[in-house]
Design an enzyme around this catalytic site. Structure first.
Site, mmCIF file in Angstrom:
data_model
loop_
_atom_site.group_PDB
_atom_site.id
_atom_site.type_symbol
_atom_site.label_atom_id
_atom_site.label_comp_id
_atom_site.label_asym_id
_atom_site.label_seq_id
_atom_site.Cartn_x
_atom_site.Cartn_y
_atom_site.Cartn_z
ATOM 1 N N GLY A 222 24.933 37.044 30.641
ATOM 2 C CA GLY A 222 26.010 36.792 31.586
ATOM 3 C C GLY A 222 27.242 37.600 31.243
ATOM 4 O O GLY A 222 27.318 38.191 30.170
ATOM 5 N N PRO A 223 28.201 37.638 32.160
ATOM 6 C CA PRO A 223 29.421 38.413 31.929
ATOM 7 C C PRO A 223 30.202 37.859 30.728
ATOM 8 O O PRO A 223 29.964 36.723 30.312
ATOM 9 C CB PRO A 223 30.229 38.224 33.214
ATOM 10 C CG PRO A 223 29.345 37.556 34.174
ATOM 11 C CD PRO A 223 28.218 36.938 33.438
ATOM 12 N N THR A 226 31.933 33.797 29.728
ATOM 13 C CA THR A 226 31.384 32.721 30.541
ATOM 14 C C THR A 226 30.862 31.570 29.693
ATOM 15 O O THR A 226 30.347 30.601 30.219
ATOM 16 C CB THR A 226 30.240 33.233 31.428
ATOM 17 O OG1 THR A 226 29.379 34.035 30.640
ATOM 18 C CG2 THR A 226 30.773 34.032 32.582
ATOM 19 N N GLY A 227 30.970 31.690 28.388
ATOM 20 C CA GLY A 227 30.622 30.554 27.541
ATOM 21 C C GLY A 227 29.282 30.672 26.842
ATOM 22 O O GLY A 227 28.698 29.669 26.462
ATOM 23 N N HIS A 444 55.719 46.246 53.065
ATOM 24 C CA HIS A 444 54.346 46.530 52.642
ATOM 25 C C HIS A 444 53.545 45.228 52.540
ATOM 26 O O HIS A 444 52.460 45.106 53.121
ATOM 27 C CB HIS A 444 54.385 47.254 51.287
ATOM 28 C CG HIS A 444 53.046 47.594 50.720
ATOM 29 N ND1 HIS A 444 52.568 48.879 50.667
ATOM 30 C CD2 HIS A 444 52.075 46.822 50.183
ATOM 31 C CE1 HIS A 444 51.366 48.885 50.115
ATOM 32 N NE2 HIS A 444 51.036 47.630 49.815
ATOM 33 N N GLU A 445 54.103 44.261 51.855
ATOM 34 C CA GLU A 445 53.364 43.007 51.650
ATOM 35 C C GLU A 445 53.189 42.252 52.964
ATOM 36 O O GLU A 445 52.110 41.714 53.238
ATOM 37 C CB GLU A 445 54.074 42.120 50.616
ATOM 38 C CG GLU A 445 54.125 42.709 49.210
ATOM 39 C CD GLU A 445 52.766 43.135 48.675
ATOM 40 O OE1 GLU A 445 51.731 42.562 49.080
ATOM 41 O OE2 GLU A 445 52.727 44.077 47.863
ATOM 42 N N ASP A 523 45.573 49.574 46.631
ATOM 43 C CA ASP A 523 44.908 49.224 47.890
ATOM 44 C C ASP A 523 43.868 50.280 48.246
ATOM 45 O O ASP A 523 42.755 49.970 48.666
ATOM 46 C CB ASP A 523 45.925 49.160 49.039
ATOM 47 C CG ASP A 523 47.021 48.143 48.759
ATOM 48 O OD1 ASP A 523 46.752 47.202 48.011
ATOM 49 O OD2 ASP A 523 48.130 48.323 49.292
HETATM 50 P P1 ADP Z 1 31.050 34.664 25.852
HETATM 51 O O1 ADP Z 1 30.173 34.347 27.018
HETATM 52 O O2 ADP Z 1 31.681 35.983 26.024
HETATM 53 O O3 ADP Z 1 30.368 34.468 24.553
HETATM 54 P P2 ADP Z 1 32.629 32.493 24.917
HETATM 55 O O4 ADP Z 1 31.554 31.501 24.770
HETATM 56 O O5 ADP Z 1 33.086 33.125 23.657
HETATM 57 O O6 ADP Z 1 32.236 33.614 25.956
HETATM 58 O O7 ADP Z 1 33.848 31.803 25.658
HETATM 59 C C1 ADP Z 1 35.159 32.020 25.280
HETATM 60 C C2 ADP Z 1 36.016 30.800 25.534
HETATM 61 O O8 ADP Z 1 36.115 30.535 26.925
HETATM 62 C C3 ADP Z 1 35.421 29.551 24.965
HETATM 63 O O9 ADP Z 1 35.818 29.380 23.645
HETATM 64 C C4 ADP Z 1 35.972 28.464 25.859
HETATM 65 O O10 ADP Z 1 37.259 28.075 25.457
HETATM 66 C C5 ADP Z 1 36.100 29.149 27.183
HETATM 67 N N1 ADP Z 1 34.950 28.870 28.057
HETATM 68 C C6 ADP Z 1 34.093 29.779 28.555
HETATM 69 N N2 ADP Z 1 33.170 29.197 29.328
HETATM 70 C C7 ADP Z 1 33.419 27.876 29.307
HETATM 71 C C8 ADP Z 1 32.801 26.743 29.914
HETATM 72 N N3 ADP Z 1 31.736 26.867 30.688
HETATM 73 N N4 ADP Z 1 33.341 25.532 29.673
HETATM 74 C C9 ADP Z 1 34.418 25.411 28.896
HETATM 75 N N5 ADP Z 1 35.042 26.426 28.288
HETATM 76 C C10 ADP Z 1 34.573 27.656 28.489
HETATM 77 ZN ZN ZN Z 2 49.364 46.792 48.948
#
Ligand code: ADP
Ligand code: ZN
Ligand code: MG
Length: 623
Positions: A222-223, A226-227, A444-445, A523
């Site tokens: 995953g990106p 994302t946890g 512009h905005e 833009d």
């Molecule tokens: P990666 O996917 O890059 O390993 P991490 O697990 O290190 O990301 O996430 C970094 C921080 O972002 C975590 O320590 C937490 O605080 C927060 N975080 C990311 N995803 C979640 C989630 N699903 N729920 C709660 N906190 C999250």
């Molecule tokens: Zn603009």
């Protein structure tokens, strides 16, 4: 926290050269000050006649002649003090001196006169002492280095002591990481998948009874942010089995073979501690595709990967060693790593959706004091595309903002402001912007907002501001979709491109073509990307139909797409891109021209207020 075995300590700061310099200085001082006075007695210079007199008085014991200076050097005794003397220059009456010396047969003549009083002492001082000294320094610094290596790099360069030690952090079973599945919000599918693994480790019999085998490896993809790492830690917290955690980059070593040795050691330890979990974070560091021909590959990395593959085949799934790994570049991994029997389960950890974002925000909001009436729905809706890490950051920023303003709890406006801070950078209140430029930014905005509002199917405008941001934006228009959007229609894409061109269109309409500004660069970039994707990736033109003309490289890292078509086609694509944007631009211009009065009115209002909400905007527009 879990107890962490062989944790890392900060290394001592002074380098070895520091101690070497100190030793050198000490030696120099000893040489210059102490040794000479110990070794040599001061030589007393006397006149020639006094020399003769001393001979007469039986005060002289040995005499020698120094040809180079023409002086006599002799050992004399005065008041029971033996000293070394030097005479003045030799006068030309050798006969008389000889005569005189003969009269005193006890004087050793021509004897070698010692310049050093104690040969043993001088030997010790000049030879033995320095050798001992350097030996001691060497010994001490060796011990120090040994200690330092043990602390600082387990299994690293300290190869003499710990060659091939994996250096994995081991989280011991009964302690807690402090992270559980409850701390991971939103990622329900991923959690479910991992819970099964945890369950297996708790009750292997239940699975064995049916004959079900546990996946050997689970790959979290995953990106960033994302946890993934958080999920792995949660597994460690829930599993109550030993948990080995190591980052892929820790296998990358200077010497060929060391990485492989570390892998061996890691799995050896894991086998001893089974059932247990081994977590390799950022596995792409070692798991990259092996070289397929071409230039020489990276031997070390390939060996490490081969060793990993071999170990994964080697261990017995039934025994209960589960390999967990995380990466945000799954497409770069070696296919051998992904085949069934190795990482046979792939758990996507995607960017959170609306519900997920709300859940993550609320998990992190538990740690801060809020005033209790924050609408997390609104915040979640305005943060489409944000990762868990960014959401956690938003919460923290809002708490910091509350502290900065001397309040004891966080309010809705704090969170809203920090959403903008994270998205667009902090407000730059100190920026000096001329009235004329402010006026341009305002038009512009409003141009963006008006075009968006006058097209059906655009996301509603929620905020317009001309307060400059540290990111360099001089103002921006925020549009937030009501619900979660997963699909976008062709019409919506075209509308969005028109909205993006709205800013520049307003500048042209009000200030004239010659006075358009550079403010639209962002833009332009976005519009071009969208138009190109519409043709090459979404297959939304008649001309190219549903042909994939571009492939995306790093889907999780926002990677660029690369063209996969003939040069001919590429230039046709460019033509179509220009066409699409031109059409959108004309459309935007037309909308603004038709609503010129409103544009003036709204821009004036924005100039005055600097920030207006979506509701204010709609009210003024519909009046
Ligand atoms: P990666 O996917 O890059 O390993 P991490 O697990 O290190 O990301 O996430 C970094 C921080 O972002 C975590 O320590 C937490 O605080 C927060 N975080 C990311 N995803 C979640 C989630 N699903 N729920 C709660 N906190 C999250
Ligand atoms: Zn603009
Ligand atoms: Mg991570």
């Amino acid at each position: 926290m879990h107890e962490v075995v062989n944790e890392k300590r900060t290394p001592p700061k002074k380098p070895f050269i520091f101690y070497a310099i100190i030793a050198f200085v000490i030696i120099m001082l000893l040489n210059a000050l102490v040794f000479p006075s110990l070794m040599k007695q001061s030589v007393v210079e006397v006149g020639y006649d006094q020399f003769l007199e001393m001979i007469d008085q039986d005060q002289v014991k040995e005499v020698s002649y120094d040809e180079s200076t023409g002086q006599f050097v002799f050992v004399g005794e005065e008041d029971n003090n033996t000293r070394i003397y030097k005479t003045g220059i030799w006068p030309d009456d050798g006969e008389r001196l000889l005569q005189q010396l003969r009269e005193h047969p006890d004087i050793k003549f021509e004897a070698q006169i010692p310049t050093q009083t104690n040969p043993l002492l001088s030997f010790i001082l000049t030879w033995i002492f320095p050798i001992l000294f350097f030996f001691l320094i060497g010994e001490l610094s060796y011990r120090w280095m040994q200690k330092r290596m043990k602390n600082q790099m387990p299994g690293g360069m300290g190869n003499a002591m710990s060659f091939g030690k994996s250096g994995a952090k081991i989280y011991v079973a009964d302690a807690k990481t402090g992270v559980t599945f409850a701390d991971v919000a939103g990622q329900d599918e991923a959690k479910e998948s991992l819970m099964e693994v945890v369950d297996f480790l708790h009750e292997p019999k239940k699975y064995a009874a049916i004959g079900a085998k546990l996946p050997k490896g689970v790959l979290l993809v995953g990106p960033p942010g994302t946890g993934k790492t958080l999920l792995a830690k949660a597994v460690a917290g829930e599993a109550s089995v030993p948990f080995f955690s190591i980052s892929g980059s820790e296998f990358v070593e200077m010497f060929v073979g060391m990485g492989a040795a570390k892998v061996r050691d890691l799995f050896k330890q894991a086998n001893e501690k089974a059932p247990c979990i081994v977590f390799i974070d950022e596995i792409d560091a070692i798991g990259q595709k092996r070289n397929t021909g071409g230039m020489g590959g990276n031997d070390e990395r390939e060996q490490t990967l081969n060793q990993l593959l071999a170990e994964m085949d080697g261990f017995d799934g039934q025994k209960g060693v589960v390999l967990l790994a995380a990466t945000n570049r799954p497409e770069s991994l070696d296919p051998a790593l992904l085949r069934p029997g190795r990482f046979d389960r792939r758990v996507p950890v995607e960017l959170p959706d609306l519900q997920g974002r709300k859940a993550i925000l609320m998990v992190h909001a538990k740690d801060i004091h809020t005033d209790g009436n924050i609408d997390w729905d609104i915040i979640a809706r305005s943060t489409a595309g944000a990762s868990g890490a960014e959401l956690a950051n938003i919460i923290n920023e809002s708490a910091l903002r509350a502290v900065r303003e001397g309040r004891s709890c966080v309010s809705q406006s704090d969170v809203e402001e920090s959403v903008e801070t994270v998205i667009a950078g902090a407000q730059r209140k100190s920026a000096v912007i001329s009235d004329h430029e402010k006026k341009i930014v305002a038009y512009h905005e409003i141009g963006h907002a008006l075009v968006a509002a006058k097209q059906s199917g655009s996301a509603p405008v929620t905020k317009i501001t001309i307060v400059p941001r540290t990111s360099g934006a001089l103002g921006y228009t925020m549009q937030v979709d009501q619900g979660e959007r997963l699909l976008m229609s062709r019409k919506e894409i075209l509308n969005k491109i028109a909205t993006l061109t709205g800013g520049r269109s307003a500048e042209e309409l009000i200030f004239g073509k010659d006075n358009m500004t550079t403010g639209a660069s962002n833009d332009i970039e976005q519009a071009t990307k969208l138009a190109r994707a519409l043709i090459t990736r979404y297959g939304m033109t008649d001309e190219f139909d549903m042909v994939a003309l571009e492939t995306v490289q790093n889907q999780y890292l926002g990677g660029d797409a690369s063209l996969a078509c003939a040069a001919d086609t590429a230039s046709k694509i460019d033509e179509r891109v220009v066409e699409i944007i031109k059409t959108a631009h004309e459309k935007a211009f037309k909308i603004l021209k038709e609503n010129e009065m409103k544009l003036h009115e709204l821009a004036r209002h924005l100039l005055e207020k600097e920030t207006i909400t979506g509701d204010e905007f709609m009210e003024l527009l519909n009046r």
